[in-house]
Design a protein around this motif. Structure first.
Motif, PDB file in Angstrom:
ATOM      1  N   ALA A  16       0.831  -1.212   0.000  1.00 18.77           N
ATOM      2  CA  ALA A  16       0.000   0.000   0.000  1.00 18.77           C
ATOM      3  C   ALA A  16       0.860   1.254   0.000  1.00 18.77           C
ATOM      4  O   ALA A  16       0.407   2.328  -0.433  1.00 18.77           O
ATOM      5  N   ASP A  17       2.092   1.136   0.480  1.00 17.73           N
ATOM      6  CA  ASP A  17       3.011   2.270   0.501  1.00 17.73           C
ATOM      7  C   ASP A  17       3.948   2.269  -0.703  1.00 17.73           C
ATOM      8  O   ASP A  17       4.943   2.994  -0.722  1.00 17.73           O
ATOM      9  N   GLY A  18       3.634   1.451  -1.704  1.00 20.64           N
ATOM     10  CA  GLY A  18       4.428   1.429  -2.929  1.00 20.64           C
ATOM     11  C   GLY A  18       5.647   0.530  -2.874  1.00 20.64           C
ATOM     12  O   GLY A  18       6.516   0.612  -3.743  1.00 20.64           O
ATOM     13  N   HIS A  19       5.735  -0.343  -1.891  1.00 21.10           N
ATOM     14  CA  HIS A  19       6.896  -1.210  -1.782  1.00 21.10           C
ATOM     15  C   HIS A  19       6.730  -2.443  -2.675  1.00 21.10           C
ATOM     16  O   HIS A  19       5.617  -2.876  -2.980  1.00 21.10           O
ATOM     17  N   ARG A  20       7.876  -3.016  -3.095  1.00 19.27           N
ATOM     18  CA  ARG A  20       7.868  -4.087  -4.078  1.00 19.27           C
ATOM     19  C   ARG A  20       8.750  -5.258  -3.641  1.00 19.27           C
ATOM     20  O   ARG A  20       9.619  -5.130  -2.769  1.00 19.27           O
ATOM     21  N   LEU A  21       8.515  -6.352  -4.307  1.00 12.59           N
ATOM     22  CA  LEU A  21       9.302  -7.567  -4.089  1.00 12.59           C
ATOM     23  C   LEU A  21      10.653  -7.424  -4.803  1.00 12.59           C
ATOM     24  O   LEU A  21      10.699  -6.965  -5.944  1.00 12.59           O
ATOM     25  N   VAL A  22      11.752  -7.815  -4.138  1.00 12.88           N
ATOM     26  CA  VAL A  22      13.066  -7.737  -4.778  1.00 12.88           C
ATOM     27  C   VAL A  22      13.798  -9.078  -4.819  1.00 12.88           C
ATOM     28  O   VAL A  22      14.817  -9.204  -5.513  1.00 12.88           O
ATOM     29  N   GLU A  23      13.292 -10.076  -4.087  1.00 12.81           N
ATOM     30  CA  GLU A  23      13.944 -11.389  -4.114  1.00 12.81           C
ATOM     31  C   GLU A  23      12.946 -12.447  -3.651  1.00 12.81           C
ATOM     32  O   GLU A  23      12.130 -12.196  -2.772  1.00 12.81           O
ATOM     33  N   ILE A  24      13.028 -13.622  -4.262  1.00 10.38           N
ATOM     34  CA  ILE A  24      12.248 -14.765  -3.793  1.00 10.38           C
ATOM     35  C   ILE A  24      13.114 -16.012  -3.866  1.00 10.38           C
ATOM     36  O   ILE A  24      13.911 -16.174  -4.803  1.00 10.38           O
ATOM     37  N   GLY A  25      12.999 -16.857  -2.849  1.00 12.28           N
ATOM     38  CA  GLY A  25      13.722 -18.123  -2.829  1.00 12.28           C
ATOM     39  C   GLY A  25      12.763 -19.235  -2.456  1.00 12.28           C
ATOM     40  O   GLY A  25      12.020 -19.109  -1.486  1.00 12.28           O
ATOM     41  N   CYS A  26      12.749 -20.310  -3.235  1.00  9.44           N
ATOM     42  CA  CYS A  26      11.828 -21.425  -3.023  1.00  9.44           C
ATOM     43  C   CYS A  26      12.599 -22.741  -2.921  1.00  9.44           C
ATOM     44  O   CYS A  26      13.512 -22.984  -3.719  1.00  9.44           O
ATOM     45  N   ILE A  27      12.223 -23.579  -1.976  1.00  6.48           N
ATOM     46  CA  ILE A  27      12.837 -24.888  -1.761  1.00  6.48           C
ATOM     47  C   ILE A  27      11.761 -25.957  -1.909  1.00  6.48           C
ATOM     48  O   ILE A  27      10.699 -25.849  -1.303  1.00  6.48           O
ATOM     49  N   GLU A  28      12.046 -26.984  -2.687  1.00  8.93           N
ATOM     50  CA  GLU A  28      11.091 -28.071  -2.887  1.00  8.93           C
ATOM     51  C   GLU A  28      11.301 -29.169  -1.850  1.00  8.93           C
ATOM     52  O   GLU A  28      12.423 -29.627  -1.633  1.00  8.93           O
ATOM     53  N   LEU A  29      10.192 -29.582  -1.213  1.00 11.05           N
ATOM     54  CA  LEU A  29      10.179 -30.734  -0.310  1.00 11.05           C
ATOM     55  C   LEU A  29       9.257 -31.797  -0.887  1.00 11.05           C
ATOM     56  O   LEU A  29       8.185 -31.474  -1.400  1.00 11.05           O
ATOM     57  N   VAL A  30       9.668 -33.034  -0.796  1.00 12.58           N
ATOM     58  CA  VAL A  30       8.798 -34.160  -1.128  1.00 12.58           C
ATOM     59  C   VAL A  30       8.811 -35.098   0.067  1.00 12.58           C
ATOM     60  O   VAL A  30       9.864 -35.599   0.462  1.00 12.58           O
TER      61      VAL A  30
END
Length: 235
Positions: A16-30
């Motif tokens: 709402a204050d104009g902030h944005r995503l700059v990084e994402i990290g995803c780990i797969e579990l089975v």
């Protein structure tokens, strides 16, 4: 069962204050085990990085200047996560930014029913304790010595280990519920069908001394010199 543990870094606390995503990290579990598959990407937010946010994750305007936009990587991200449950710590924050970015580039938001929040799990498991990622890693003996600043992929790796511990550790159960139920029924049927075991009746042992034993005891007593009981009787 496939699950995705993820973490994000942003320019601030609220879209709402104009902030944005700059990084994402995803780990797969089975089945609660890391497969080695991951998704990691930095994004150019199209705005400046506040100093207080950079102090947390170390991502500067200069570093992010040549990184791709979120929109250009959205399809690759969605393909990686598929329809798996998504696990995050304080998940409402991460889901809020992720779904805002998806909507901004014309993609449908991820269903919140897929969200698993390890913060909520930790609060239920350890009421009144500290529930930050650092505090929980210390509680469960998860090595975080290499964590100098926040980083989405590193934090997702730590969170994957924490999630496994919070949900019962590596050995959650050796049998599925249906298998356990079938095993219980099988054992009961075997018990009911087993042939009865014949009782063995033993002849009672004699508890009285024989005439021979009584005579030998009498001779033994007669041979005692000044027994105490006779001295007491004489007094």
């Amino acid at each position: 069962m496939r699950e995705i543990v993820f973490d994000t870094e942003t320019t601030g606390l609220s879209t709402a204050d104009g902030h944005r995503l700059v990084e994402i990290g995803c780990i797969e579990l089975v089945n609660r085990v890391e497969t080695g598959n991951s998704f990691h990407c930095y994004f150019n937010p199209g705005r400046s990085m506040p100093a207080e946010a950079e102090a947390v994750h170390g991502l500067s305007d200069r570093f992010l200047s040549d990184k791709p936009s979120f929109a250009s990587q959205a399809l690759a991200l969605l393909e990686f996560v598929g329809d798996s449950p998504l696990i995050a710590h304080n998940a409402m924050f991460d889901f809020g930014f992720l779904n805002w970015e998806l909507a901004d580039c014309g993609h449908a938001p991820i269903d919140m029913a897929r969200m698993i929040d390890t913060l909520a799990i930790a609060r239920k498991a350890h009421p009144g304790a500290k529930h930050s990622l650092d505090a929980l890693c210390s509680r469960y003996g998860i090595d975080r010595s290499h964590r100098v600043k926040h980083g989405a992929l590193l934090d997702a790796q730590l969170l994957a280990q924490l999630y496994v511990e919070l949900t019962g550790g590596r050995q959650i159960g050796l049998l599925l519920k249906s298998d356990a139920r079938e095993k219980t029924v099988e054992n009961r049927v075997r018990h009911e069908q087993a042939a009865p075991v014949a009782a063995v009746i033993r002849i009672a042992r004699p508890h009285m001394a024989s005439e021979e034993e009584l005579e030998r005891h009498k001779e033994f007593i007669a041979g005692l010199a000044d027994p105490l009981w006779l001295a007491g009787a004489a007094g």
